[in-house]
Motif scaffolding. Structure first.
Motif, PDB file in Angstrom:
ATOM      1  N   ALA A 176       0.811  -1.219   0.000  1.00  0.00           N
ATOM      2  CA  ALA A 176       0.000   0.000   0.000  1.00  0.00           C
ATOM      3  C   ALA A 176       0.850   1.277   0.000  1.00  0.00           C
ATOM      4  O   ALA A 176       0.323   2.364  -0.189  1.00  0.00           O
ATOM      5  CB  ALA A 176      -0.933   0.014   1.212  1.00  0.00           C
ATOM      6  N   LEU A 177       2.157   1.145   0.179  1.00  0.00           N
ATOM      7  CA  LEU A 177       3.032   2.319   0.219  1.00  0.00           C
ATOM      8  C   LEU A 177       3.132   2.946  -1.168  1.00  0.00           C
ATOM      9  O   LEU A 177       3.326   2.256  -2.156  1.00  0.00           O
ATOM     10  CB  LEU A 177       4.421   1.926   0.726  1.00  0.00           C
ATOM     11  N   ARG A 178       2.999   4.250  -1.236  1.00  0.00           N
ATOM     12  CA  ARG A 178       3.038   4.973  -2.506  1.00  0.00           C
ATOM     13  C   ARG A 178       4.062   6.100  -2.431  1.00  0.00           C
ATOM     14  O   ARG A 178       4.134   6.834  -1.445  1.00  0.00           O
ATOM     15  CB  ARG A 178       1.669   5.592  -2.830  1.00  0.00           C
ATOM     16  N   TRP A 179       4.860   6.241  -3.493  1.00  0.00           N
ATOM     17  CA  TRP A 179       5.804   7.336  -3.622  1.00  0.00           C
ATOM     18  C   TRP A 179       5.115   8.485  -4.344  1.00  0.00           C
ATOM     19  O   TRP A 179       4.443   8.281  -5.348  1.00  0.00           O
ATOM     20  CB  TRP A 179       7.048   6.913  -4.398  1.00  0.00           C
ATOM     21  N   SER A 207      -4.077   7.950   1.242  1.00  0.00           N
ATOM     22  CA  SER A 207      -4.040   8.874   0.109  1.00  0.00           C
ATOM     23  C   SER A 207      -4.782   8.371  -1.131  1.00  0.00           C
ATOM     24  O   SER A 207      -5.287   9.172  -1.910  1.00  0.00           O
ATOM     25  CB  SER A 207      -2.586   9.193  -0.268  1.00  0.00           C
ATOM     26  N   GLN A 208      -4.834   7.059  -1.333  1.00  0.00           N
ATOM     27  CA  GLN A 208      -5.467   6.472  -2.528  1.00  0.00           C
ATOM     28  C   GLN A 208      -6.166   5.169  -2.164  1.00  0.00           C
ATOM     29  O   GLN A 208      -5.855   4.114  -2.713  1.00  0.00           O
ATOM     30  CB  GLN A 208      -4.415   6.209  -3.609  1.00  0.00           C
ATOM     31  N   PRO A 209      -7.138   5.222  -1.232  1.00  0.00           N
ATOM     32  CA  PRO A 209      -7.721   3.970  -0.738  1.00  0.00           C
ATOM     33  C   PRO A 209      -8.380   3.118  -1.825  1.00  0.00           C
ATOM     34  O   PRO A 209      -8.290   1.906  -1.793  1.00  0.00           O
ATOM     35  CB  PRO A 209      -8.734   4.427   0.305  1.00  0.00           C
ATOM     36  N   ARG A 210      -9.005   3.741  -2.809  1.00  0.00           N
ATOM     37  CA  ARG A 210      -9.656   2.956  -3.853  1.00  0.00           C
ATOM     38  C   ARG A 210      -8.632   2.180  -4.692  1.00  0.00           C
ATOM     39  O   ARG A 210      -8.953   1.138  -5.255  1.00  0.00           O
ATOM     40  CB  ARG A 210     -10.490   3.846  -4.764  1.00  0.00           C
ATOM     41  N   GLU A 211      -7.419   2.673  -4.735  1.00  0.00           N
ATOM     42  CA  GLU A 211      -6.366   2.006  -5.506  1.00  0.00           C
ATOM     43  C   GLU A 211      -5.800   0.786  -4.768  1.00  0.00           C
ATOM     44  O   GLU A 211      -5.415  -0.190  -5.393  1.00  0.00           O
ATOM     45  CB  GLU A 211      -5.238   2.994  -5.803  1.00  0.00           C
ATOM     46  N   VAL A 212      -5.753   0.847  -3.444  1.00  0.00           N
ATOM     47  CA  VAL A 212      -5.111  -0.230  -2.688  1.00  0.00           C
ATOM     48  C   VAL A 212      -6.089  -1.251  -2.113  1.00  0.00           C
ATOM     49  O   VAL A 212      -5.683  -2.357  -1.781  1.00  0.00           O
ATOM     50  CB  VAL A 212      -4.190   0.313  -1.565  1.00  0.00           C
TER      51      VAL A 212
END
Length: 118
Positions: free
Chosen positions: A61-64, A77-82
């Motif tokens: 779930a970590l995003r740069w 920051s991007q729950p729908r993505e993860v």
């Protein structure tokens, strides 16, 4: 002479994790989080372990963020993505709960010593 697998003097094991070269330097224990990513790159938190299906290694779930030059928790920051597809309708409340579960904004709770980070 110690073997390559033996812990260094003092008993602490060493691991290598890949950190983005533009990531900020890890803050001291208790200082505000600056998005260095060290904690989540070495192992996922309990929520991240559920999402990543693993207990060791970098959290999936970590995003740069290039724009911010820091790491962000994708669950915040991007729950729908993860989130898995079946949980996406609940993204907003899950994200709010996750902020509390991971103690976002409380301060650095990673006691890992970073060697070689500028």
């Amino acid at each position: 002479m110690a073997s390559a697998d033996a812990p260094p003097p003092g008993g602490a094991a060493q691991r290598v994790i890949a950190i983005h070269p533009a990531a900020p330097t890890k803050p001291a224990w208790g200082q505000p989080c600056n998005g260095c990513g060290v904690c989540c790159l070495q192992e996922p938190c309990p929520v991240g372990a559920l999402l990543s299906h693993k207990r060791h290694g970098a959290c999936d779930a970590l995003r740069w963020s290039e724009a911010d030059a820091r790491y962000h928790c994708g669950l915040l920051s991007q729950p729908r993505e993860v989130l898995p597809r079946w949980l996406r309708p609940l993204a907003a409340p899950i994200s709010r709960a996750a902020r509390r579960w991971i103690a976002a904004g409380i301060g650095c709770d990673c006691d890992t010593e970073v060697i070689g980070q500028a």
